[in-house]
Every structure is written in structure tokens, then in C-alpha cells.
Design an enzyme around this catalytic site. Structure first.
Site, mmCIF file in Angstrom:
data_model
loop_
_atom_site.group_PDB
_atom_site.id
_atom_site.type_symbol
_atom_site.label_atom_id
_atom_site.label_comp_id
_atom_site.label_asym_id
_atom_site.label_seq_id
_atom_site.Cartn_x
_atom_site.Cartn_y
_atom_site.Cartn_z
ATOM 1 N N SER A 165 -3.107 13.259 3.739
ATOM 2 C CA SER A 165 -4.114 12.459 3.059
ATOM 3 C C SER A 165 -5.456 13.214 3.093
ATOM 4 C CB SER A 165 -4.208 11.068 3.701
ATOM 5 O OG SER A 165 -4.937 10.174 2.908
ATOM 6 N N ARG A 237 -11.080 -2.290 3.701
ATOM 7 C CA ARG A 237 -9.850 -1.971 4.428
ATOM 8 C C ARG A 237 -8.647 -2.696 3.821
ATOM 9 N NH1 ARG A 237 -7.506 1.983 7.371
ATOM 10 N NH2 ARG A 237 -6.252 1.191 9.084
ATOM 11 N N ASP A 330 5.045 6.713 -2.195
ATOM 12 C CA ASP A 330 3.579 6.793 -2.137
ATOM 13 C C ASP A 330 2.990 6.451 -3.501
ATOM 14 O OD1 ASP A 330 0.905 7.429 -1.751
ATOM 15 O OD2 ASP A 330 1.323 9.293 -0.677
ATOM 16 N N HIS A 360 2.321 5.468 1.251
ATOM 17 C CA HIS A 360 1.502 6.590 1.713
ATOM 18 C C HIS A 360 1.535 6.733 3.231
ATOM 19 C CE1 HIS A 360 -1.704 9.506 1.576
ATOM 20 N NE2 HIS A 360 -2.494 8.748 2.311
ATOM 21 N N ASP A 361 1.549 5.625 3.947
ATOM 22 C CA ASP A 361 1.571 5.677 5.414
ATOM 23 C C ASP A 361 2.849 6.292 5.973
ATOM 24 O OD1 ASP A 361 -0.943 4.721 5.905
ATOM 25 O OD2 ASP A 361 -0.332 2.718 6.522
#
Length: 380
Positions: A165, A237, A330, A360-361
């Protein structure tokens, strides 16, 4: 909720002078940091952590670069000075891909961050927090600062530079800016240049923070608990976390379930809303809103081809033995962006995929797969 959850959040979750240093070490740059956007940043300190020992030939050094809300605490428990456990715990340790018995691992907190390196919450020369005066530091600027750290540590060339990232953006800039100092390169879930879609994902996050009454133009750091921009940072967030996970995983995990003891038809929350609230509460207690803004702007500015004749020319500068991997699910940095890296970096192929439902994580969660890729690259 715990007692901590019900306490008023601090104006900033940054590490600040007088806090427990934990495992951090510091390096002060001897000269002001020149900035890509013009001007310089004086008095820069870099907080970093290390594992293992540099060998006699200085040939075993590994640089690990964190993502947006990460820091130098890659491995180790939560405790004094470290509000959370290591964010890539499964990668560093005995018998793991980056075993400190063999590798000297270095992880700096990026300049502009908020966990020990100079950033918006740090005191400027007048003793007041930098706040709104803190400039944009690009990924290329971060490399300039970290080059001084490498020199101080006696590292002429990194055996490996790795990041995912935002960390991958920085790792790519390292390899393009200092090709002779990066022997191997591991890029995970990152692009050659940030796209309009990704800048678009960031836009409401930045707006949420700046529209918070506690933002005070970015000069809120000395406000009492409960009076900082924690609401806006929490909204940012929530938005970001949705982009980090896949729609499939969220639906499989939460579906349309109500949160325990709550009725969404009568003011209660769905389970997925509670999940996002939880991540928002955690972040506002360990991060700084102005750092979030500046680092998001860093990611928006990312373009390895800037000033180099375009992306293809920027990627062609890389000479490191390179492994590129993306996450199948992702939706923030999709696989086609990693395919572009493979196509442009000499000898980088083939593209590796991390098969994961986590979005993505996945580059953080699928530790066994990432560890195997890192081991393969280091043994090559």
C-alpha cells in the site's frame, strides 16, 4: 464498551515528547530536509525500530516500510509506548521470513507520521506543534530522509526493501530513486501512480476531517480531550476501511444482521456499522488527524514517473530483483495496477497473486503467503 471507549478521545493520538519511547530509536537529520514541493523541513527526526544485527559485510539489511496508519512497530507486543501490537508480527521472528538471526530489519516511521518521527504533532522551532504549517512530504522526500538513516546505520545497499500500500509506494520510490542501493524489491498491493479513483476514495475522507469543528484549520493539537477532530477522523477511517475490505467478505461476515441488542429500525445499528465504529474508535486514540491528511495527500501525489518522463521511464529505472504481488479481491489497488508494475520493471515478472477474500488488507492478513514470497525472493 470498555471504560477506555467511553473516555473522551484525545485531541491527537500521536506519540509526543515525554511519552514512553518503547522500542523506538531516533536519528536527527543533520541538515534541513529538501522537499519536492519546494522549501525545506528543518529539525527532522526519524523514529525507527530494528531487529537483528548488521553483519560484517553490511549485506543483510532489510527495510520494511509501513502503510498509511502503520508505524515502526512492525513486531512486538502492545505496551508502554506502543498502543497496538506489531502490524506485521508474522513476518519477523525466529523461523519466520525475516528471522533476526539472519537479517537486520529496519522499520522507520515516515516523516509526517505521528508515532515518533517529525510530523504535524511535533514541536516546531518555536515550541508549538507544527499543525497546519507542516508541509506535504512526498514518498520521494521520505526516501531522501531514509537515505540519511541508511548511511547512519552503515547500510550501503538494502538486501531487500519491502512495503505494501503506501509502504509499497515508498519502496518503489526507493528503488527508482536509489537503484544502486536496493538489491531486492518486494511490492505488495500498490500502484505505479495513484489513479483518479483512488484520489476519489480519499476525497470524502479529507473532507470529513476538515469539516469537523474540532479541526481548527489543522491547529488543534493543544485542545483538551474531546475537542479535537476525532469525529471527522473516525468518519475517514470508516470510509477507508470499506475500501480495505471486499464486499464479499463484509457480506459473508455480517450480512444484514443487526448488532447484538440493537434494532436498526429503531435507531440501532447493523452489525457492519458497529464493526466500522469499532475501527474508528481505535484509530482516533492512536493516530493524528493532520498526519492522516498529509499522508493521504502523499498517496494522492504518488507517481513514480513524475519528472522522469512518465511512468514507463520511472519503472525502467529499477534494477533490483523484484517481486510484485497483488490481492485478488483488492478493490482499492486492483491487480491490473500490479500488472503494470510487472510490465514496466525490468525482469519483475511474473505477477504473483495473493488469493484472499479480505480485499486490500489481504497483504497484511495472509501472512503465510506473503512470508513464502519474501523467503523465495531472499533466497533468489
Amino acid at each position: 464498551m470498555t471504560a477506555v471507549d467511553t473516555e473522551l478521545p484525545p485531541a491527537t493520538g500521536a506519540w509526543r515528547e515525554g511519552d514512553d519511547p518503547g522500542r523506538r530509536q531516533w536519528l536527527t537529520l543533520p541538515d534541513p530536509l529538501p522537499l519536492e514541493g519546494g522549501g525545506t523541513l528543518p529539525g527532522v527526526r526519524i523514529a525507527y525500530e530494528t531487529w537483528g544485527t548488521l553483519d560484517a559485510n553490511a549485506s543483510n539489511a532489510v527495510l520494511v516500510l509501513h502503510a498509511l496508519t502503520g508505524d515502526s512497530h512492525v513486531s512486538g507486543p502492545a505496551g508502554p509506548g506502543h498502543p497496538t501490537p506489531g502490524w506485521w508480527e508474522a513476518l519477523i521472528g525466529p523461523g519466520r521470513a525475516l528471522d533476526p538471526a539472519h537479517w537486520f530489519v529496519v522499520a522507520p516511521n515516515i516523516v509526517g507520521g505521528c508515532q515518533g518521527s517529525t510530523g504535524p504533532a511535533s514541536p516546531a522551532s518555536d515550541g508549538r506543534p507544527w499543525g497546519s504549517r507542516f508541509p506535504l512530504v512526498t514518498a520521494r522526500d521520505a526516501v531522501t530522509a531514509e537515505r540519511v538513516l541508511a548511511d547512519a546505520l552503515g547500510v550501503d545497499a538494502w538486501a531487500l526493501v519491502i512495503g505494501g500500500s503506501m509502504g509499497g509506494m515508498r519502496a518503489l520510490e526507493w528503488a527508482a530513486t536509489e537503484p544502486d542501493r536496493v538489491t531486492r524489491l518486494c511490492l505488495l498491493a500498490c500502484p505505479a501512480a495513484t489513479t483518479a479513483d483512488q484520489i476519489g476514495w480519499a476525497a470524502p475522507q479529507l473532507a470529513a476531517i476538515r469539516d469537523d469543528p474540532g479541526w481548527q484549520g489543522g491547529d488543534y493539537h493543544d485542545a483538551p480531550p474531546g475537542h479535537g477532530p476525532h469525529r471527522g477522523l473516525g468518519v475517514a477511517r470508516r470510509i477507508a476501511h470499506l475500501s480495505y475490505r471486499s464486499a464479499f467478505e463484509l457480506d459473508e461476515r455480517f450480512g444484514r444482521d443487526a448488532q447484538d441488542g440493537e434494532d436498526p429500525w429503531r435507531g440501532g445499528r447493523y452489525a457492519v456499522e458497529s464493526y466500522l465504529d469499532h475501527h474508528a474508535r481505535k484509530l482516533v486514540r492512536r493516530f493524528d488527524a493532520m498526519s492522516y491528511v498529509r499522508l493521504t495527500e502523499l498517496m494522492n501525489a504518488h507517481d513514480v514517473g513524475r519528472g522522469r518522463g512518465g511512468v514507463a521511464a520511472g519503472l525502467a529505472r529499477v534494477t533490483a530483483r523484484t517481486l510484485v504481488a497483488g490481492v485478488t479481491s483488492d478493490r482499492l489497488y486492483p491487480l491490473e495496477q500490479q500488472a503494470e508494475l510487472v510490465a514496466g520493471i525490468p525482469g519483475a515478472g511474473p505477477l504473483r497473486t495473493i488469493d484472499s477474500p479480505y480485499g486490500h488488507d489481504g497483504f497484511l492478513i495472509e501472512a503465510a503467503t506473503v512470508g513464502a514470497l519474501v523467503t523465495e525472493l531472499l533466497e533468489s
